[in-house]
Design a protein around this motif. Sequence first.
Motif, PDB file in Angstrom:
ATOM      1  N   LEU B  47       0.827  -1.212   0.000  1.00 33.29           N
ATOM      2  CA  LEU B  47       0.000   0.000   0.000  1.00 33.29           C
ATOM      3  C   LEU B  47       0.864   1.265   0.000  1.00 33.29           C
ATOM      4  CD1 LEU B  47      -2.903  -1.059   2.386  1.00 33.29           C
ATOM      5  CD2 LEU B  47      -3.061  -0.622  -0.073  1.00 33.29           C
ATOM      6  N   ALA B  48       2.074   1.170   0.564  1.00 31.34           N
ATOM      7  CA  ALA B  48       2.988   2.316   0.504  1.00 31.34           C
ATOM      8  C   ALA B  48       3.458   2.550  -0.927  1.00 31.34           C
ATOM      9  CB  ALA B  48       4.184   2.085   1.429  1.00 31.34           C
ATOM     10  N   ARG B  49       3.569   1.471  -1.690  1.00 32.13           N
ATOM     11  CA  ARG B  49       3.944   1.593  -3.104  1.00 32.13           C
ATOM     12  C   ARG B  49       2.777   2.101  -3.947  1.00 32.13           C
ATOM     13  NH1 ARG B  49       5.061  -4.185  -2.690  1.00 32.13           N
ATOM     14  NH2 ARG B  49       6.976  -4.212  -1.465  1.00 32.13           N
ATOM     15  N   ASN B  50       1.596   1.565  -3.644  1.00 33.42           N
ATOM     16  CA  ASN B  50       0.403   1.907  -4.427  1.00 33.42           C
ATOM     17  C   ASN B  50      -0.810   1.896  -3.503  1.00 33.42           C
ATOM     18  OD1 ASN B  50      -1.708   2.212  -6.159  1.00 33.42           O
ATOM     19  ND2 ASN B  50      -1.404   0.284  -7.266  1.00 33.42           N
ATOM     20  N   PRO B  51      -1.308   3.090  -3.161  1.00 34.40           N
ATOM     21  CA  PRO B  51      -2.452   3.167  -2.245  1.00 34.40           C
ATOM     22  C   PRO B  51      -3.684   2.438  -2.768  1.00 34.40           C
ATOM     23  CG  PRO B  51      -1.464   5.340  -2.557  1.00 34.40           C
ATOM     24  CD  PRO B  51      -0.809   4.410  -3.553  1.00 34.40           C
ATOM     25  N   GLN B  52      -3.746   2.162  -4.060  1.00 34.57           N
ATOM     26  CA  GLN B  52      -4.873   1.391  -4.590  1.00 34.57           C
ATOM     27  C   GLN B  52      -4.789  -0.092  -4.229  1.00 34.57           C
ATOM     28  OE1 GLN B  52      -5.220   2.493  -8.960  1.00 34.57           O
ATOM     29  NE2 GLN B  52      -7.364   2.272  -8.364  1.00 34.57           N
ATOM     30  N   GLY B  53      -3.594  -0.546  -3.840  1.00 31.23           N
ATOM     31  CA  GLY B  53      -3.460  -1.957  -3.499  1.00 31.23           C
ATOM     32  C   GLY B  53      -3.632  -2.863  -4.707  1.00 31.23           C
ATOM     33  N   LEU B  54      -3.124  -2.428  -5.830  1.00 29.47           N
ATOM     34  CA  LEU B  54      -3.212  -3.232  -7.056  1.00 29.47           C
ATOM     35  C   LEU B  54      -1.804  -3.463  -7.613  1.00 29.47           C
ATOM     36  CD1 LEU B  54      -6.174  -1.359  -8.832  1.00 29.47           C
ATOM     37  CD2 LEU B  54      -6.297  -3.571  -7.686  1.00 29.47           C
ATOM     38  N   VAL B  55      -1.667  -4.464  -8.448  1.00 32.76           N
ATOM     39  CA  VAL B  55      -0.473  -4.644  -9.262  1.00 32.76           C
ATOM     40  C   VAL B  55      -0.865  -4.335 -10.700  1.00 32.76           C
ATOM     41  CG1 VAL B  55       0.632  -6.352  -7.785  1.00 32.76           C
ATOM     42  CG2 VAL B  55      -0.897  -7.116  -9.613  1.00 32.76           C
ATOM     43  N   PRO B  56       0.105  -3.989 -11.548  1.00 35.34           N
ATOM     44  CA  PRO B  56       1.538  -3.892 -11.300  1.00 35.34           C
ATOM     45  C   PRO B  56       1.925  -2.529 -10.737  1.00 35.34           C
ATOM     46  CG  PRO B  56       1.089  -3.390 -13.586  1.00 35.34           C
ATOM     47  CD  PRO B  56      -0.241  -3.728 -12.963  1.00 35.34           C
ATOM     48  N   VAL B  57       3.124  -2.503 -10.126  1.00 34.68           N
ATOM     49  CA  VAL B  57       3.783  -1.240  -9.779  1.00 34.68           C
ATOM     50  C   VAL B  57       5.189  -1.309 -10.354  1.00 34.68           C
ATOM     51  CG1 VAL B  57       4.702   0.194  -7.904  1.00 34.68           C
ATOM     52  CG2 VAL B  57       2.437  -0.853  -7.666  1.00 34.68           C
ATOM     53  N   LEU B  58       5.587  -0.279 -11.054  1.00 32.23           N
ATOM     54  CA  LEU B  58       6.956  -0.194 -11.563  1.00 32.23           C
ATOM     55  C   LEU B  58       7.729   0.794 -10.709  1.00 32.23           C
ATOM     56  CD1 LEU B  58       8.835  -1.164 -13.981  1.00 32.23           C
ATOM     57  CD2 LEU B  58       8.417   1.106 -14.947  1.00 32.23           C
ATOM     58  N   GLU B  59       8.894   0.340 -10.263  1.00 33.43           N
ATOM     59  CA  GLU B  59       9.766   1.172  -9.440  1.00 33.43           C
ATOM     60  C   GLU B  59      10.972   1.537 -10.281  1.00 33.43           C
ATOM     61  OE1 GLU B  59      10.091  -0.917  -5.634  1.00 33.43           O
ATOM     62  OE2 GLU B  59      11.655   0.526  -5.080  1.00 33.43           O
ATOM     63  N   ASP B  60      11.222   2.840 -10.411  1.00 36.24           N
ATOM     64  CA  ASP B  60      12.410   3.307 -11.139  1.00 36.24           C
ATOM     65  C   ASP B  60      13.092   4.330 -10.249  1.00 36.24           C
ATOM     66  OD1 ASP B  60      14.322   3.947 -12.993  1.00 36.24           O
ATOM     67  OD2 ASP B  60      13.015   5.255 -14.175  1.00 36.24           O
ATOM     68  N   GLY B  61      14.034   3.875  -9.439  1.00 37.02           N
ATOM     69  CA  GLY B  61      14.627   4.747  -8.431  1.00 37.02           C
ATOM     70  C   GLY B  61      13.537   5.202  -7.481  1.00 37.02           C
ATOM     71  N   PRO B  62      13.412   6.501  -7.241  1.00 40.10           N
ATOM     72  CA  PRO B  62      12.397   6.983  -6.297  1.00 40.10           C
ATOM     73  C   PRO B  62      10.977   6.982  -6.876  1.00 40.10           C
ATOM     74  CG  PRO B  62      13.611   8.839  -7.211  1.00 40.10           C
ATOM     75  CD  PRO B  62      14.264   7.592  -7.761  1.00 40.10           C
ATOM     76  N   LEU B  63      10.873   6.803  -8.183  1.00 35.70           N
ATOM     77  CA  LEU B  63       9.550   6.872  -8.835  1.00 35.70           C
ATOM     78  C   LEU B  63       8.793   5.561  -8.659  1.00 35.70           C
ATOM     79  CD1 LEU B  63       7.590   8.469 -10.754  1.00 35.70           C
ATOM     80  CD2 LEU B  63       8.806   7.374 -12.657  1.00 35.70           C
ATOM     81  N   LEU B  64       7.570   5.661  -8.132  1.00 37.33           N
ATOM     82  CA  LEU B  64       6.689   4.503  -7.991  1.00 37.33           C
ATOM     83  C   LEU B  64       5.487   4.731  -8.884  1.00 37.33           C
ATOM     84  CD1 LEU B  64       6.811   4.177  -4.125  1.00 37.33           C
ATOM     85  CD2 LEU B  64       7.497   2.385  -5.732  1.00 37.33           C
ATOM     86  N   LEU B  65       5.304   3.869  -9.853  1.00 37.80           N
ATOM     87  CA  LEU B  65       4.256   4.069 -10.851  1.00 37.80           C
ATOM     88  C   LEU B  65       3.262   2.932 -10.839  1.00 37.80           C
ATOM     89  CD1 LEU B  65       5.662   5.220 -14.280  1.00 37.80           C
ATOM     90  CD2 LEU B  65       3.996   6.363 -12.801  1.00 37.80           C
ATOM     91  N   SER B  66       1.979   3.290 -10.775  1.00 36.93           N
ATOM     92  CA  SER B  66       0.935   2.269 -10.911  1.00 36.93           C
ATOM     93  C   SER B  66       0.133   2.537 -12.169  1.00 36.93           C
ATOM     94  CB  SER B  66       0.043   2.270  -9.671  1.00 36.93           C
ATOM     95  OG  SER B  66      -0.504   3.553  -9.474  1.00 36.93           O
ATOM     96  N   GLN B  67      -0.838   1.693 -12.443  1.00 36.34           N
ATOM     97  CA  GLN B  67      -1.699   1.768 -13.639  1.00 36.34           C
ATOM     98  C   GLN B  67      -0.914   1.359 -14.892  1.00 36.34           C
ATOM     99  OE1 GLN B  67      -4.915   2.082 -13.970  1.00 36.34           O
ATOM    100  NE2 GLN B  67      -5.413   2.609 -11.861  1.00 36.34           N
ATOM    101  N   SER B  68      -1.243   0.194 -15.386  1.00 37.12           N
ATOM    102  CA  SER B  68      -0.433  -0.404 -16.462  1.00 37.12           C
ATOM    103  C   SER B  68      -0.275   0.506 -17.677  1.00 37.12           C
ATOM    104  CB  SER B  68      -1.019  -1.753 -16.875  1.00 37.12           C
ATOM    105  OG  SER B  68      -2.310  -1.587 -17.426  1.00 37.12           O
ATOM    106  N   LEU B  69      -1.336   1.208 -18.089  1.00 35.42           N
ATOM    107  CA  LEU B  69      -1.186   2.033 -19.299  1.00 35.42           C
ATOM    108  C   LEU B  69      -0.277   3.236 -19.049  1.00 35.42           C
ATOM    109  CD1 LEU B  69      -4.626   2.081 -21.145  1.00 35.42           C
ATOM    110  CD2 LEU B  69      -2.607   0.685 -21.585  1.00 35.42           C
TER     111      LEU B  69
END
Lengths: 213, 213
Positions: B47-69
């Motif tokens: 949830l700290a990575r993605n408050p939506q609690g979904l996958v996928p999450v892409l981590e690129d250094g400090p950037l945490l990205l959710s939503q596949s598109l």
Amino acid sequence: MGALVLHDYWRSSAAWRVRLALAAKGQEATRLPVSLLAGDQRSPAHLARNPQGLVPVLEDGPLLLSQSLAIIEYIEESFPEPPLLPADAAGRALVRSAALVIAADVHPLGNLRVQRWLRDRMGQDDDAVTLWLHHWMADGLSALEEFAARHGGQFLFGDRISIADLCLVPQLYNARRFGLQLDDYPRLLAVDMAVAALPWSAAARPQEPLNPT
Amino acid sequence: MGALVLHDYWRSSAAWRVRLALAAKGQEATRLPVSLLAGDQRSPAHLARNPQGLVPVLEDGPLLLSQSLAIIEYIEESFPEPPLLPADAAGRALVRSAALVIAADVHPLGNLRVQRWLRDRMGQDDDAVTLWLHHWMADGLSALEEFAARHGGQFLFGDRISIADLCLVPQLYNARRFGLQLDDYPRLLAVDMAVAALPWSAAARPQEPLNPT
């Protein structure tokens, strides 16, 4: 781009997003109504425009475009100023992710056609449908409140309006319409007011026709 | 971009789209599993990575990205070759609209969390849930079959693979898994085979872990 035509429904929140994007860019489109309540979206004429039978559809000469976020990206590319996406790739990605929280994970679950299936095919009553709507709206809005805490300023992402805000505003209207309590989302309510304070945004708001259908 | 980390679930079709995009670009990401069946997506760490609690999450250094598109657009901007979007604005818009048919109007309605709500909160049995899944899948796939008739070639849009194909392939897998008859979608089945024939696409396919959860 030639003259733009927007196949529209006054209460469609996806169409409202597109109206906001056009208004932000100072662009006019001829708005042609497609009544979802009357079933016009299943007419042969509309299915020829969009085989999904949904609104909005943007017509630009021979190009027929459906899906509000695809339309908005097209508007953004066609009329770059003022920008509705940040200048850097990470910012653009974050804005797109926030827009998709609404456009993919909240709005499709509350669509009229889904509500009808829950009622007509699954025998759910008003209370059960409302609980369903509230659940998915609260789920997405909570995630966006956290997004605003991390990345927001005057708007969802920093101090410039973006496509994420264009998705949020119609969803908050829907939330109020279906009686969802919004006290838990102070940052989102502030963004809603910030968008409403932009003079061009008023023309995009839903305006019930004189003979609503 | 630094070293990429993909928070992943083997059977998530949204994660599969991202795995395909990375593979198309010849990029590697460290894959860390988040078991949806075990509920790992609701863990404080996720949830700290993605408050939506979904996958996928892409981590690129400090950037945490959710939503596949959003993730795929970020990959596209970061690694432009080979392109997964057409060179012209109209083409890009059409490809994005086709991707959103799946990502917004089909997949969210069939997600595990939605299936659980239909069963647990609305008392729907297996047959009713299957009918629901089939209905929304058939609705979206029919629209895409028509899209392919208008715009397709070897792939959904012309003869180059695009993000629309990356969304279609996992959805067809889901359709088969839930027993949807696919005879009405010959163009989509041909695209599915065209993607499968690309040597890099195999590594992105779902691979059940030895101890699946």
